[in-house]
Design a protein around this motif. Sequence first.
Motif, PDB file in Angstrom:
ATOM      1  N   VAL A  28       0.833  -1.204   0.000  1.00 56.02           N
ATOM      2  CA  VAL A  28       0.000   0.000   0.000  1.00 56.02           C
ATOM      3  C   VAL A  28       0.867   1.254   0.000  1.00 56.02           C
ATOM      4  N   GLU A  29       1.919   1.259   0.798  1.00 54.12           N
ATOM      5  CA  GLU A  29       2.813   2.428   0.860  1.00 54.12           C
ATOM      6  C   GLU A  29       3.478   2.687  -0.476  1.00 54.12           C
ATOM      7  N   ARG A  30       3.919   1.638  -1.160  1.00 59.07           N
ATOM      8  CA  ARG A  30       4.562   1.799  -2.459  1.00 59.07           C
ATOM      9  C   ARG A  30       3.579   2.332  -3.504  1.00 59.07           C
ATOM     10  N   LYS A  31       2.371   1.820  -3.494  1.00 60.45           N
ATOM     11  CA  LYS A  31       1.378   2.294  -4.457  1.00 60.45           C
ATOM     12  C   LYS A  31       1.027   3.763  -4.201  1.00 60.45           C
ATOM     13  N   GLN A  32       0.839   4.121  -2.942  1.00 58.10           N
ATOM     14  CA  GLN A  32       0.515   5.495  -2.601  1.00 58.10           C
ATOM     15  C   GLN A  32       1.658   6.432  -2.975  1.00 58.10           C
ATOM     16  N   SER A  33       2.877   6.035  -2.676  1.00 59.09           N
ATOM     17  CA  SER A  33       4.039   6.852  -2.999  1.00 59.09           C
ATOM     18  C   SER A  33       4.175   7.044  -4.505  1.00 59.09           C
ATOM     19  N   LEU A  35       1.769   6.983  -6.732  1.00 58.59           N
ATOM     20  CA  LEU A  35       0.708   7.867  -7.209  1.00 58.59           C
ATOM     21  C   LEU A  35       0.988   9.323  -6.853  1.00 58.59           C
ATOM     22  N   ILE A  36       1.480   9.567  -5.647  1.00 62.33           N
ATOM     23  CA  ILE A  36       1.770  10.933  -5.221  1.00 62.33           C
ATOM     24  C   ILE A  36       2.882  11.545  -6.064  1.00 62.33           C
ATOM     25  N   ASN A  38       3.771  10.627  -9.044  1.00 61.48           N
ATOM     26  CA  ASN A  38       3.468  10.468 -10.455  1.00 61.48           C
ATOM     27  C   ASN A  38       4.605   9.768 -11.201  1.00 61.48           C
ATOM     28  N   ASN A  43       2.279   0.062  -8.990  1.00 61.17           N
ATOM     29  CA  ASN A  43       0.913   0.083  -9.515  1.00 61.17           C
ATOM     30  C   ASN A  43       0.874   0.035 -11.037  1.00 61.17           C
TER      31      ASN A  43
END
Length: 68
Positions: A28-33, A35-36, A38, A43
């Motif tokens: 989850v942390e990797r996906k969020q990072s 996306l933030i 870009n 993901n």
Amino acid sequence: MPIWVILIKISAIVFGFVMLCGTLLTLVERKQSALIQNRVGPNRANIGPFRAAGLFHILADAVKTLFK
């Protein structure tokens, strides 16, 4: 049943839960990072023809850590 058998079972259950939570939180942390920032992260990254939603990155990190 001896107390040490019970303690081993409890510690195995807790260890398994902690490992599962750590794996999922890392994903989850990797996906969020990604996306933030870009950037292409787990993901959207492909390893060859495979795309497994970032699970290969977690396995690669585990192997890398084992060999350090």
